[in-house]
Enzyme design. Structure first.
Site, PDB file in Angstrom:
ATOM      1  N   SER A   7       8.313  -5.005  -5.380  1.00  0.00           N
ATOM      2  CA  SER A   7       6.876  -4.874  -5.110  1.00  0.00           C
ATOM      3  C   SER A   7       6.079  -5.094  -6.378  1.00  0.00           C
ATOM      4  CB  SER A   7       6.570  -3.475  -4.571  1.00  0.00           C
ATOM      5  OG  SER A   7       5.189  -3.212  -4.734  1.00  0.00           O
ATOM      6  N   HIS A  32       7.422  -8.491  -2.346  1.00  0.00           N
ATOM      7  CA  HIS A  32       6.628  -7.537  -1.562  1.00  0.00           C
ATOM      8  C   HIS A  32       5.255  -7.386  -2.217  1.00  0.00           C
ATOM      9  CE1 HIS A  32       6.294  -4.161   1.290  1.00  0.00           C
ATOM     10  NE2 HIS A  32       5.664  -3.508   0.323  1.00  0.00           N
ATOM     11  N   ASP A  34       1.655  -5.544  -2.056  1.00  0.00           N
ATOM     12  CA  ASP A  34       0.968  -4.363  -1.518  1.00  0.00           C
ATOM     13  C   ASP A  34      -0.542  -4.486  -1.646  1.00  0.00           C
ATOM     14  OD1 ASP A  34       3.069  -2.499  -0.714  1.00  0.00           O
ATOM     15  OD2 ASP A  34       3.653  -2.515  -2.826  1.00  0.00           O
ATOM     16  N   MET A  36      -4.161  -2.889  -0.839  1.00  0.00           N
ATOM     17  CA  MET A  36      -4.763  -1.580  -0.517  1.00  0.00           C
ATOM     18  C   MET A  36      -6.282  -1.665  -0.573  1.00  0.00           C
ATOM     19  SD  MET A  36      -2.345   0.829  -2.816  1.00  0.00           S
ATOM     20  CE  MET A  36      -0.552   0.713  -2.736  1.00  0.00           C
ATOM     21  N   HIS A  65       2.262  -6.578   2.631  1.00  0.00           N
ATOM     22  CA  HIS A  65       2.127  -5.263   3.251  1.00  0.00           C
ATOM     23  C   HIS A  65       0.661  -4.850   3.170  1.00  0.00           C
ATOM     24  CE1 HIS A  65       3.301  -0.679   2.826  1.00  0.00           C
ATOM     25  NE2 HIS A  65       2.674  -0.938   3.969  1.00  0.00           N
ATOM     26  N   MET A  67      -2.216  -2.479   3.596  1.00  0.00           N
ATOM     27  CA  MET A  67      -2.615  -1.076   3.782  1.00  0.00           C
ATOM     28  C   MET A  67      -4.136  -1.056   3.853  1.00  0.00           C
ATOM     29  SD  MET A  67       0.194   0.512   1.192  1.00  0.00           S
ATOM     30  CE  MET A  67       0.532  -1.091   0.476  1.00  0.00           C
ATOM     31  N   MET A 136       8.099   3.599   6.352  1.00  0.00           N
ATOM     32  CA  MET A 136       7.694   4.075   5.020  1.00  0.00           C
ATOM     33  C   MET A 136       8.480   5.329   4.652  1.00  0.00           C
ATOM     34  SD  MET A 136       5.411   1.999   3.753  1.00  0.00           S
ATOM     35  CE  MET A 136       4.984   2.986   2.308  1.00  0.00           C
ATOM     36  N   ASP A 174      10.374   1.370   2.329  1.00  0.00           N
ATOM     37  CA  ASP A 174       9.467   1.174   1.196  1.00  0.00           C
ATOM     38  C   ASP A 174       9.019   2.517   0.636  1.00  0.00           C
ATOM     39  OD1 ASP A 174       7.471   0.349  -0.551  1.00  0.00           O
ATOM     40  OD2 ASP A 174       6.156  -0.472   1.010  1.00  0.00           O
TER      41      ASP A 174
END
Ligand code: DX5
Ligand code: ZN
Length: 217
Positions: A7, A32, A34, A36, A65, A67, A136, A174
């Site tokens: 990540s 990966h 992330d 957010m 991913h 979020m 998660m 994760d």
């Protein structure tokens, strides 16, 4: 074989391209990514321009991913920026099936993520749709947290649901993965293991090699 997905949340962003090249050379399976929004999770990371920019210099599989609340609003943007798989949170979507369909309509693989407290049974109505189910093992939002051990029984339950329904999704875990618990996760049948802080410990190539060795044993 179990896949490893480093990540980039734990990357040194001043050297992002260089660090991704090291991961690619070492044979990391997925990258990966992330994203957010400071609303679905109490943290802000990076977004579409970063994905577009790193896409130029790597052929790695981008596991994005999201979020963010109501991610359906941004699927087209992430698809065009170069995502290969887009994973959305069950808790963040008012229409999860419509959101997964939107991802597929752009020719991308789709994933659904659940937080540690979300009952796995909620996936039942659409369990055969996603290409990936992300269970998660920490509350999403930050790297470097401790793995919640309930993830083992949750992975087992999701595996059973997939077996019973004929669903073909990969199971991804994760959060809180370390050199000490990665072998146990692989043995539990996790298909894709995300690792942030453990993979980006310098020197990165050595960290990744050690993680790989633990699961190839
Ligand atoms: C947390 C992110 C994770 C994070 C993992 O919300 O989804 O991908 O980067 O970091 P570590 O491996 O350090 O727990
Ligand atoms: Zn993640």
């Amino acid at each position: 074989m179990t896949k490893i997905a480093p990540s980039i949340l734990s990357a040194d962003f001043n050297r992002l391209g260089e660090q991704i090249a090291i991961l690619e050379n070492e044979g990391a399976d997925y990258l990966h990514i992330d994203v957010m929004d400071g609303a679905f999770v109490p943290n802000i990371s990076f977004g579409i321009p970063v994905v577009r920019s790193i896409r130029k210099n790597t052929g790695m599989f981008f596991d994005v991913h999201l979020m963010i609340n109501e991610p359906v609003r941004y699927i087209r943007d992430f698809a065009e920026a170069g995502a290969d798989l887009i994973c959305v949170h069950y808790e963040a979507c008012s229409n999860i099936i419509g959101t997964l369909e939107e991802i597929k309509s752009h020719g991308k693989k789709c994933g659904v993520a659940i937080k540690p407290g979300t009952p796995v049974e909620l996936l039942t109505p659409f369990i055969t749709m996603p290409d990936l189910i992300l269970v998660m093992s920490v509350e999403p939002g930050f790297g470097g947290q401790k793995l919640n051990h309930n993830v083992f029984e949750r992975v087992k339950a999701v595996r059973q649901m997939l077996d019973e329904s004929g669903g073909k999704a990969e199971i991804e875990v994760d959060g809180g993965v370390t050199e000490d618990n990665i072998a146990e996760l692989a043995a539990a049948g996790v298909d894709v293991i995300v690792t942030g802080s453990a993979a980006f410990k310098e020197p990165i190539s050595e960290s990744l090699k050690r993680l790989r060795e633990k699961i190839d044993k």
